[in-house]
Write a protein that holds these residues in place. Structure first.
Motif, PDB file in Angstrom:
ATOM      1  N   ILE A   1      41.941  47.820  22.102  1.00  0.00           N
ATOM      2  CA  ILE A   1      42.158  47.156  23.516  1.00  0.00           C
ATOM      3  C   ILE A   1      42.878  45.854  23.378  1.00  0.00           C
ATOM      4  N   MET A   2      44.259  46.115  23.644  1.00  0.00           N
ATOM      5  CA  MET A   2      44.490  44.685  24.299  1.00  0.00           C
ATOM      6  C   MET A   2      43.992  44.453  25.503  1.00  0.00           C
ATOM      7  N   SER A   3      44.211  42.662  25.434  1.00  0.00           N
ATOM      8  CA  SER A   3      43.867  42.224  26.337  1.00  0.00           C
ATOM      9  C   SER A   3      45.564  42.466  27.032  1.00  0.00           C
ATOM     10  N   PRO A   4      44.908  41.559  28.112  1.00  0.00           N
ATOM     11  CA  PRO A   4      46.287  41.083  29.604  1.00  0.00           C
ATOM     12  C   PRO A   4      47.091  39.977  28.661  1.00  0.00           C
ATOM     13  N   PRO A   5      48.238  40.233  29.111  1.00  0.00           N
ATOM     14  CA  PRO A   5      49.016  38.762  29.185  1.00  0.00           C
ATOM     15  C   PRO A   5      48.399  37.389  29.752  1.00  0.00           C
ATOM     16  N   SER A   6      48.341  36.199  29.431  1.00  0.00           N
ATOM     17  CA  SER A   6      47.641  35.069  29.004  1.00  0.00           C
ATOM     18  C   SER A   6      48.658  34.356  30.654  1.00  0.00           C
ATOM     19  N   ALA A   7      49.220  35.633  31.015  1.00  0.00           N
ATOM     20  CA  ALA A   7      50.076  34.728  32.187  1.00  0.00           C
ATOM     21  C   ALA A   7      49.337  35.398  33.743  1.00  0.00           C
ATOM     22  N   ARG A   8      48.606  36.868  33.454  1.00  0.00           N
ATOM     23  CA  ARG A   8      48.090  37.126  34.075  1.00  0.00           C
ATOM     24  C   ARG A   8      46.538  37.129  34.220  1.00  0.00           C
ATOM     25  N   ILE A   9      45.909  36.574  33.452  1.00  0.00           N
ATOM     26  CA  ILE A   9      45.106  36.438  33.303  1.00  0.00           C
ATOM     27  C   ILE A   9      45.307  34.352  34.019  1.00  0.00           C
ATOM     28  N   ALA A  10      45.729  33.965  33.775  1.00  0.00           N
ATOM     29  CA  ALA A  10      45.958  32.226  34.157  1.00  0.00           C
ATOM     30  C   ALA A  10      46.136  32.485  35.901  1.00  0.00           C
ATOM     31  N   SER A  11      46.682  33.749  36.354  1.00  0.00           N
ATOM     32  CA  SER A  11      47.363  33.979  37.535  1.00  0.00           C
ATOM     33  C   SER A  11      45.849  34.749  38.690  1.00  0.00           C
ATOM     34  N   ALA A  12      45.161  35.367  37.696  1.00  0.00           N
ATOM     35  CA  ALA A  12      43.744  35.725  38.354  1.00  0.00           C
ATOM     36  C   ALA A  12      43.050  34.444  38.143  1.00  0.00           C
ATOM     37  N   ALA A  13      43.003  33.813  37.473  1.00  0.00           N
ATOM     38  CA  ALA A  13      41.267  32.573  38.013  1.00  0.00           C
ATOM     39  C   ALA A  13      42.340  31.568  38.905  1.00  0.00           C
ATOM     40  N   GLN A  14      43.212  31.576  39.049  1.00  0.00           N
ATOM     41  CA  GLN A  14      43.691  30.640  40.058  1.00  0.00           C
ATOM     42  C   GLN A  14      43.691  31.454  41.272  1.00  0.00           C
ATOM     43  N   ASN A  15      43.686  32.720  41.194  1.00  0.00           N
ATOM     44  CA  ASN A  15      43.825  33.341  42.791  1.00  0.00           C
ATOM     45  C   ASN A  15      41.853  32.905  43.217  1.00  0.00           C
ATOM     46  N   LEU A  16      40.647  33.460  42.292  1.00  0.00           N
ATOM     47  CA  LEU A  16      39.620  33.508  42.032  1.00  0.00           C
ATOM     48  C   LEU A  16      39.626  31.660  42.232  1.00  0.00           C
ATOM     49  N   ARG A  17      39.970  30.693  41.873  1.00  0.00           N
ATOM     50  CA  ARG A  17      40.150  29.936  41.934  1.00  0.00           C
ATOM     51  C   ARG A  17      40.200  28.910  43.940  1.00  0.00           C
ATOM     52  N   ASP A  18      41.298  29.795  43.959  1.00  0.00           N
ATOM     53  CA  ASP A  18      42.054  29.415  45.516  1.00  0.00           C
ATOM     54  C   ASP A  18      40.864  30.491  46.745  1.00  0.00           C
ATOM     55  N   LEU A  19      40.218  31.321  46.469  1.00  0.00           N
ATOM     56  CA  LEU A  19      39.670  31.772  46.754  1.00  0.00           C
ATOM     57  C   LEU A  19      38.104  30.995  47.014  1.00  0.00           C
ATOM     58  N   GLY A  20      37.776  30.424  46.130  1.00  0.00           N
ATOM     59  CA  GLY A  20      36.942  29.663  46.289  1.00  0.00           C
ATOM     60  C   GLY A  20      35.538  30.050  45.357  1.00  0.00           C
ATOM     61  N   ALA A  21      35.720  31.639  44.692  1.00  0.00           N
ATOM     62  CA  ALA A  21      35.079  31.962  43.966  1.00  0.00           C
ATOM     63  C   ALA A  21      34.323  31.262  42.212  1.00  0.00           C
ATOM     64  N   ILE A  22      35.167  30.194  41.997  1.00  0.00           N
ATOM     65  CA  ILE A  22      35.240  30.120  40.561  1.00  0.00           C
ATOM     66  C   ILE A  22      35.250  28.186  41.239  1.00  0.00           C
ATOM     67  N   ARG A  23      35.235  27.615  40.406  1.00  0.00           N
ATOM     68  CA  ARG A  23      35.347  25.864  40.334  1.00  0.00           C
ATOM     69  C   ARG A  23      36.721  25.446  39.630  1.00  0.00           C
ATOM     70  N   ASP A  24      37.145  24.262  39.899  1.00  0.00           N
ATOM     71  CA  ASP A  24      38.395  23.767  39.071  1.00  0.00           C
ATOM     72  C   ASP A  24      37.979  23.870  37.715  1.00  0.00           C
ATOM     73  N   ASP A  25      36.845  23.225  37.507  1.00  0.00           N
ATOM     74  CA  ASP A  25      35.310  23.657  36.216  1.00  0.00           C
ATOM     75  C   ASP A  25      35.814  24.513  35.618  1.00  0.00           C
ATOM     76  N   GLY A  26      35.575  26.111  36.186  1.00  0.00           N
ATOM     77  CA  GLY A  26      35.480  27.315  35.859  1.00  0.00           C
ATOM     78  C   GLY A  26      33.933  27.892  35.834  1.00  0.00           C
ATOM     79  N   SER A  27      33.404  26.977  36.309  1.00  0.00           N
ATOM     80  CA  SER A  27      32.068  27.492  36.487  1.00  0.00           C
ATOM     81  C   SER A  27      32.112  27.990  38.320  1.00  0.00           C
ATOM     82  N   VAL A  28      31.651  29.476  38.086  1.00  0.00           N
ATOM     83  CA  VAL A  28      31.632  30.448  39.069  1.00  0.00           C
ATOM     84  C   VAL A  28      30.344  30.087  40.066  1.00  0.00           C
ATOM     85  N   ALA A  29      31.393  29.385  41.397  1.00  0.00           N
ATOM     86  CA  ALA A  29      30.417  29.409  42.462  1.00  0.00           C
ATOM     87  C   ALA A  29      29.639  30.442  43.364  1.00  0.00           C
TER      88      ALA A  29
END
Length: 124
Positions: A1-29
């Motif tokens: 199994i190949m992992s998704p491109p790192s840019a897509r992972i970063a974009s998804a993480a930013q989306n979760l931060r923008d929505l308030g699901a994860i904090r800036d430090d990466g912990s789950v809100a």
């Protein structure tokens, strides 16, 4: 199994931060913890959580459910008309049906909520 491109992972993480699901430090809100148990998208989970915080959880649930499904109104398309000349009338009928429920807000979420409230008021 190949992992998704790192840019897509970063974009998804930013989306979760923008929505308030994860904090800036990466912990789950709190929203992220709730979202794990919700059978919907993070955006609709946030809708339900915010509605709950505002004291209107049922409205949030109804709107989220409606936005998770196909449009409940008949699609206004010329392909749905027996003859092409009927399309303007078909489009007008669709518009009138939608505006009947959107309370002048031109908002599909409000339209769905009001449609559901009307459904509840019908004698069964």
């Amino acid at each position: 199994i190949m992992s998704p491109p790192s840019a897509r992972i970063a974009s998804a993480a930013q989306n979760l931060r923008d929505l308030g699901a994860i904090r800036d430090d990466g912990s789950v809100a709190s929203l992220g913890r709730i979202a794990v148990f919700m059978p919907t998208t993070i955006q609709l989970t946030k809708l339900v959580v915010v509605a709950w915080a505002l004291g209107i959880p049922a409205d949030g649930i109804v709107i989220a459910a409606a936005l998770s499904t196909q449009d409940v109104f008949k699609l206004a398309a010329s392909a749905n008309c027996r003859v092409p000349e009927d399309f303007p009338q078909h489009l007008a009928h669709n518009y009138v049906a939608r505006t009947r429920y959107d309370a002048g807000q031109f908002s599909e979420p409000i339209m769905y909520r009001n449609l559901y409230m009307d459904y509840l008021s019908v004698n069964k």
